[in-house]
Design a protein around this motif. Structure first.
Motif, PDB file in Angstrom:
ATOM      1  N   HIS A 158       0.868  -1.324   0.140  1.00  0.00           N
ATOM      2  CA  HIS A 158      -0.041   0.030   0.014  1.00  0.00           C
ATOM      3  C   HIS A 158       0.996   1.300  -0.106  1.00  0.00           C
ATOM      4  O   HIS A 158       2.002   1.195   0.034  1.00  0.00           O
ATOM      5  CB  HIS A 158      -0.831   0.164   1.013  1.00  0.00           C
ATOM      6  N   LYS A 159       0.157   2.423  -0.202  1.00  0.00           N
ATOM      7  CA  LYS A 159       1.069   3.775  -0.106  1.00  0.00           C
ATOM      8  C   LYS A 159       0.211   4.775   0.769  1.00  0.00           C
ATOM      9  O   LYS A 159      -1.024   4.523   0.752  1.00  0.00           O
ATOM     10  CB  LYS A 159       1.344   4.181  -1.300  1.00  0.00           C
ATOM     11  N   HIS A 160       0.651   5.808   1.208  1.00  0.00           N
ATOM     12  CA  HIS A 160      -0.174   6.745   1.826  1.00  0.00           C
ATOM     13  C   HIS A 160       0.261   8.066   0.956  1.00  0.00           C
ATOM     14  O   HIS A 160       1.523   8.622   0.828  1.00  0.00           O
ATOM     15  CB  HIS A 160       0.301   7.087   3.241  1.00  0.00           C
ATOM     16  N   ASP A 161      -0.742   8.693   0.328  1.00  0.00           N
ATOM     17  CA  ASP A 161      -0.440   9.860  -0.521  1.00  0.00           C
ATOM     18  C   ASP A 161       0.008  11.138   0.200  1.00  0.00           C
ATOM     19  O   ASP A 161       0.521  11.779  -0.472  1.00  0.00           O
ATOM     20  CB  ASP A 161      -1.921  10.002  -1.349  1.00  0.00           C
ATOM     21  N   THR A 162      -0.518  11.401   1.199  1.00  0.00           N
ATOM     22  CA  THR A 162      -0.229  12.412   1.933  1.00  0.00           C
ATOM     23  C   THR A 162       0.640  12.677   3.256  1.00  0.00           C
ATOM     24  O   THR A 162       0.679  13.684   3.826  1.00  0.00           O
ATOM     25  CB  THR A 162      -1.771  13.406   2.325  1.00  0.00           C
ATOM     26  N   LYS A 206       5.849   9.489   1.729  1.00  0.00           N
ATOM     27  CA  LYS A 206       4.687   9.646   1.365  1.00  0.00           C
ATOM     28  C   LYS A 206       4.688   9.087  -0.221  1.00  0.00           C
ATOM     29  O   LYS A 206       5.622   9.422  -1.017  1.00  0.00           O
ATOM     30  CB  LYS A 206       3.934  10.761   1.381  1.00  0.00           C
ATOM     31  N   GLY A 207       3.757   8.401  -0.620  1.00  0.00           N
ATOM     32  CA  GLY A 207       3.628   7.877  -2.103  1.00  0.00           C
ATOM     33  C   GLY A 207       4.417   6.767  -2.360  1.00  0.00           C
ATOM     34  O   GLY A 207       4.437   6.277  -3.770  1.00  0.00           O
ATOM     35  N   GLU A 254      -5.852   8.840   9.633  1.00  0.00           N
ATOM     36  CA  GLU A 254      -4.937   8.412   8.537  1.00  0.00           C
ATOM     37  C   GLU A 254      -5.193   6.902   8.845  1.00  0.00           C
ATOM     38  O   GLU A 254      -4.961   6.466   9.587  1.00  0.00           O
ATOM     39  CB  GLU A 254      -3.385   8.766   8.663  1.00  0.00           C
ATOM     40  N   GLY A 263      -3.592   2.625   3.958  1.00  0.00           N
ATOM     41  CA  GLY A 263      -3.599   3.443   3.189  1.00  0.00           C
ATOM     42  C   GLY A 263      -4.381   3.262   2.080  1.00  0.00           C
ATOM     43  O   GLY A 263      -5.513   3.194   2.244  1.00  0.00           O
ATOM     44  N   ASP A 264      -3.939   2.735   0.687  1.00  0.00           N
ATOM     45  CA  ASP A 264      -4.839   2.747  -0.380  1.00  0.00           C
ATOM     46  C   ASP A 264      -4.769   1.197  -0.873  1.00  0.00           C
ATOM     47  O   ASP A 264      -5.589   0.677  -1.747  1.00  0.00           O
ATOM     48  CB  ASP A 264      -4.306   3.433  -1.569  1.00  0.00           C
TER      49      ASP A 264
END
Length: 118
Positions: free
Chosen positions: A42-46, A80-81, A102, A106-107
């Motif tokens: 996964h990732k966290h965009d922000t 991030k990202g 959060e 993540g995504d």
């Protein structure tokens, strides 16, 4: 202002992959978690993803880069990202810091943990 004993808080957790909030730091949740096995990529965009290993050893798999082994007393920050996956072969105890609200997933398709307060 209060003292937080992380070992006592971790002793109250019997599940894996369920972070528990133990303190507030500005607009962030300070959490402890136990895990074993692997979390989905996964990732966290922000926001960056902060890991401090309190006990054990975890591996961070990073898309397009070599995996990183993070041992007791070491920390690792995923920018991030960046697509990543924490995992461990044996139980590991970790301190996390994330902005309030959060999702830990993540995504990923995995539903986020509820993050109860201890």
């Amino acid at each position: 202002m209060s003292l937080v004993n992380l070992a006592e808080k971790l002793a109250q957790i019997s599940t894996h992959w369920d972070p528990h909030v133990v303190a507030d730091y500005n607009d962030n949740d300070v959490m402890v978690v136990k895990f074993k096995g692997e979390f989905p990529f996964h990732k966290h965009d922000t926001t960056d993803d902060f890991f401090l290993v309190l006990e054990g050893e975890m591996i961070i798999d990073i898309e397009g880069a070599p995996s990183k082994v993070v041992k007791t007393g070491e920390m690792f920050i995923v920018p991030k990202g960046v697509v990543h996956r924490p995992r461990s072969e044996t139980e590991v105890k970790v301190l996390l810091i994330e902005p309030k609200g959060e999702p830990n997933s993540g995504d990923a398709d995995r539903p986020p943990a509820p993050k109860p307060r201890l």
